[in-house]
Design a protein around this motif. Structure first.
Motif, PDB file in Angstrom:
ATOM      1  N   ARG A 148      22.198  17.984   4.264  1.00  0.00           N
ATOM      2  CA  ARG A 148      22.673  17.777   3.051  1.00  0.00           C
ATOM      3  C   ARG A 148      22.484  16.246   2.341  1.00  0.00           C
ATOM      4  O   ARG A 148      22.976  16.105   1.363  1.00  0.00           O
ATOM      5  CB  ARG A 148      24.220  18.083   2.656  1.00  0.00           C
ATOM      6  CG  ARG A 148      24.474  19.795   3.231  1.00  0.00           C
ATOM      7  CD  ARG A 148      25.972  19.914   3.003  1.00  0.00           C
ATOM      8  NE  ARG A 148      26.964  19.284   3.517  1.00  0.00           N
ATOM      9  CZ  ARG A 148      27.657  19.731   4.545  1.00  0.00           C
ATOM     10  NH1 ARG A 148      27.526  20.686   5.027  1.00  0.00           N
ATOM     11  NH2 ARG A 148      28.366  18.781   5.376  1.00  0.00           N
ATOM     12  N   VAL A 149      21.603  15.490   3.127  1.00  0.00           N
ATOM     13  CA  VAL A 149      21.577  14.194   2.429  1.00  0.00           C
ATOM     14  C   VAL A 149      20.894  13.919   0.918  1.00  0.00           C
ATOM     15  O   VAL A 149      21.179  12.928   0.536  1.00  0.00           O
ATOM     16  CB  VAL A 149      20.884  13.071   3.497  1.00  0.00           C
ATOM     17  CG1 VAL A 149      21.691  12.937   4.953  1.00  0.00           C
ATOM     18  CG2 VAL A 149      19.629  13.503   3.826  1.00  0.00           C
ATOM     19  N   GLU A 150      20.404  14.981   0.549  1.00  0.00           N
ATOM     20  CA  GLU A 150      19.674  14.898  -0.797  1.00  0.00           C
ATOM     21  C   GLU A 150      20.707  15.270  -1.753  1.00  0.00           C
ATOM     22  O   GLU A 150      20.563  14.983  -2.833  1.00  0.00           O
ATOM     23  CB  GLU A 150      18.470  15.820  -0.701  1.00  0.00           C
ATOM     24  CG  GLU A 150      17.157  15.293  -0.275  1.00  0.00           C
ATOM     25  CD  GLU A 150      15.994  16.170  -0.381  1.00  0.00           C
ATOM     26  OE1 GLU A 150      14.966  15.452  -0.772  1.00  0.00           O
ATOM     27  OE2 GLU A 150      16.052  17.258   0.007  1.00  0.00           O
ATOM     28  N   GLU A 151      21.738  15.953  -1.285  1.00  0.00           N
ATOM     29  CA  GLU A 151      22.847  16.335  -2.272  1.00  0.00           C
ATOM     30  C   GLU A 151      23.640  15.220  -2.831  1.00  0.00           C
ATOM     31  O   GLU A 151      23.708  14.159  -2.334  1.00  0.00           O
ATOM     32  CB  GLU A 151      23.983  17.316  -1.638  1.00  0.00           C
ATOM     33  CG  GLU A 151      23.130  18.631  -1.086  1.00  0.00           C
ATOM     34  CD  GLU A 151      22.565  19.387  -2.155  1.00  0.00           C
ATOM     35  OE1 GLU A 151      23.133  19.524  -3.167  1.00  0.00           O
ATOM     36  OE2 GLU A 151      21.759  20.320  -1.890  1.00  0.00           O
ATOM     37  N   PRO A 152      23.894  15.225  -4.083  1.00  0.00           N
ATOM     38  CA  PRO A 152      24.760  14.109  -4.674  1.00  0.00           C
ATOM     39  C   PRO A 152      26.371  14.001  -4.258  1.00  0.00           C
ATOM     40  O   PRO A 152      26.641  15.008  -3.517  1.00  0.00           O
ATOM     41  CB  PRO A 152      24.523  14.493  -6.131  1.00  0.00           C
ATOM     42  CG  PRO A 152      24.585  15.925  -6.198  1.00  0.00           C
ATOM     43  CD  PRO A 152      23.825  16.349  -5.040  1.00  0.00           C
ATOM     44  N   PHE A 153      26.785  12.984  -4.294  1.00  0.00           N
ATOM     45  CA  PHE A 153      28.413  12.990  -4.101  1.00  0.00           C
ATOM     46  C   PHE A 153      28.948  14.041  -4.942  1.00  0.00           C
ATOM     47  O   PHE A 153      28.689  14.142  -5.982  1.00  0.00           O
ATOM     48  CB  PHE A 153      28.738  11.359  -4.400  1.00  0.00           C
ATOM     49  CG  PHE A 153      29.970  11.136  -3.830  1.00  0.00           C
ATOM     50  CD1 PHE A 153      30.205  10.644  -2.508  1.00  0.00           C
ATOM     51  CD2 PHE A 153      30.925  11.141  -4.629  1.00  0.00           C
ATOM     52  CE1 PHE A 153      31.652  10.448  -1.955  1.00  0.00           C
ATOM     53  CE2 PHE A 153      32.385  10.917  -4.327  1.00  0.00           C
ATOM     54  CZ  PHE A 153      32.615  10.740  -2.952  1.00  0.00           C
ATOM     55  N   PRO A 154      29.977  14.589  -4.428  1.00  0.00           N
ATOM     56  CA  PRO A 154      30.633  14.422  -3.236  1.00  0.00           C
ATOM     57  C   PRO A 154      30.244  15.341  -2.063  1.00  0.00           C
ATOM     58  O   PRO A 154      30.769  15.251  -0.894  1.00  0.00           O
ATOM     59  CB  PRO A 154      31.923  14.664  -3.358  1.00  0.00           C
ATOM     60  CG  PRO A 154      32.071  15.599  -4.591  1.00  0.00           C
ATOM     61  CD  PRO A 154      30.724  15.436  -5.317  1.00  0.00           C
ATOM     62  N   ILE A 155      29.196  16.262  -2.184  1.00  0.00           N
ATOM     63  CA  ILE A 155      28.552  16.900  -1.193  1.00  0.00           C
ATOM     64  C   ILE A 155      28.005  15.990  -0.154  1.00  0.00           C
ATOM     65  O   ILE A 155      28.211  16.639   1.229  1.00  0.00           O
ATOM     66  CB  ILE A 155      27.423  17.891  -1.795  1.00  0.00           C
ATOM     67  CG1 ILE A 155      28.142  18.928  -2.852  1.00  0.00           C
ATOM     68  CG2 ILE A 155      26.827  18.660  -0.602  1.00  0.00           C
ATOM     69  CD1 ILE A 155      27.111  19.626  -3.589  1.00  0.00           C
ATOM     70  N   ASN A 156      27.263  15.347  -0.446  1.00  0.00           N
ATOM     71  CA  ASN A 156      26.715  14.089   0.540  1.00  0.00           C
ATOM     72  C   ASN A 156      27.464  12.743   0.446  1.00  0.00           C
ATOM     73  O   ASN A 156      27.494  12.320  -0.828  1.00  0.00           O
ATOM     74  CB  ASN A 156      25.233  14.033   0.551  1.00  0.00           C
ATOM     75  CG  ASN A 156      24.988  12.928   1.654  1.00  0.00           C
ATOM     76  OD1 ASN A 156      25.197  12.817   2.766  1.00  0.00           O
ATOM     77  ND2 ASN A 156      24.031  12.183   0.954  1.00  0.00           N
ATOM     78  N   LYS A 157      28.033  12.456   1.063  1.00  0.00           N
ATOM     79  CA  LYS A 157      28.618  11.014   1.266  1.00  0.00           C
ATOM     80  C   LYS A 157      28.062   9.963   1.949  1.00  0.00           C
ATOM     81  O   LYS A 157      28.221   8.813   1.813  1.00  0.00           O
ATOM     82  CB  LYS A 157      30.093  10.919   1.476  1.00  0.00           C
ATOM     83  CG  LYS A 157      30.454  11.364   2.978  1.00  0.00           C
ATOM     84  CD  LYS A 157      31.676  11.558   3.215  1.00  0.00           C
ATOM     85  CE  LYS A 157      32.141  12.054   4.725  1.00  0.00           C
ATOM     86  NZ  LYS A 157      32.630  11.307   5.643  1.00  0.00           N
TER      87      LYS A 157
END
Length: 183
Positions: A70-79
């Motif tokens: 999930r590192v491409e997902e925006p915050f807060p999905i990826n922190k």
């Protein structure tokens, strides 16, 4: 600095904010854990990266692998803003938001060097932005830096990157954070 530029670019172009990732390659699981301890410490940028650092190794728990996906997902999905790994992220890990690579482990294999550099050559926005800082990859420190730059240059020429320049002179610059200030 890049995070601020990226946020500004995304807001101005009405697109989801991309979270820039720093990819750190370490020599062992112990080394990976030591680096995480250092960057998660309250003395490192006032503890900013405490809950924003992910370690991925052969011993990683399922949750770490899910976070990695999930590192491409925006915050807060990826922190996570820092991903530390030990030879875990080779071919097949295709993310577009790696902006900085810090290879603490000297790579002997040209293939491993190319794969590491390849992690940061994806275009986060699907095309060049025309903003040099957003269209470039930073590679920080390496035991075999000259060799890595040479390989990077060859890779860049091979894929017809807009501008690939070879630099013969390298200089070491030590940068220390200013006390109590964040970028």
């Amino acid at each position: 600095q890049k995070a601020v530029l990226i946020e500004e670019y995304c807001k101005n172009n009405k697109i989801p904010v991309v979270l820039p990732i720093t990819l750190i390659t370490t020599s062992s699981i112990q080394h990976a854990n030591e680096v995480k301890e250092m960057v998660s410490n309250k003395d490192f940028f006032d503890g900013y990266y405490k809950d924003k650092t992910l370690v991925v190794t052969s011993e990683s728990e399922v949750d770490s692998i899910h976070q990695l996906l999930r590192v491409e997902e925006p915050f807060p999905i990826n922190k996570n803003e820092i991903v530390i790994h030990v030879d875990k992220l080779k071919e097949g890990w295709d993310v577009r938001n790696v902006y900085t690579i810090i290879p603490f482990r000297a790579s002997i294999s040209p293939t491993l060097i190319e794969q590491t550099i390849g992690r940061g050559l994806r275009l986060p926005f699907g095309e060049l932005t025309g903003i040099e800082a957003l269209d470039s990859l930073d590679i920080i420190s390496h035991d075999n830096y000259a060799k890595m730059l040479s390989v990077a240059h060859d890779v860049a020429e091979g894929i017809e990157v807009k501008a690939a320049t070879k630099r013969d002179e390298l200089k070491v610059v030590e940068i220390e954070p200013t006390k109590n200030k964040k970028l």
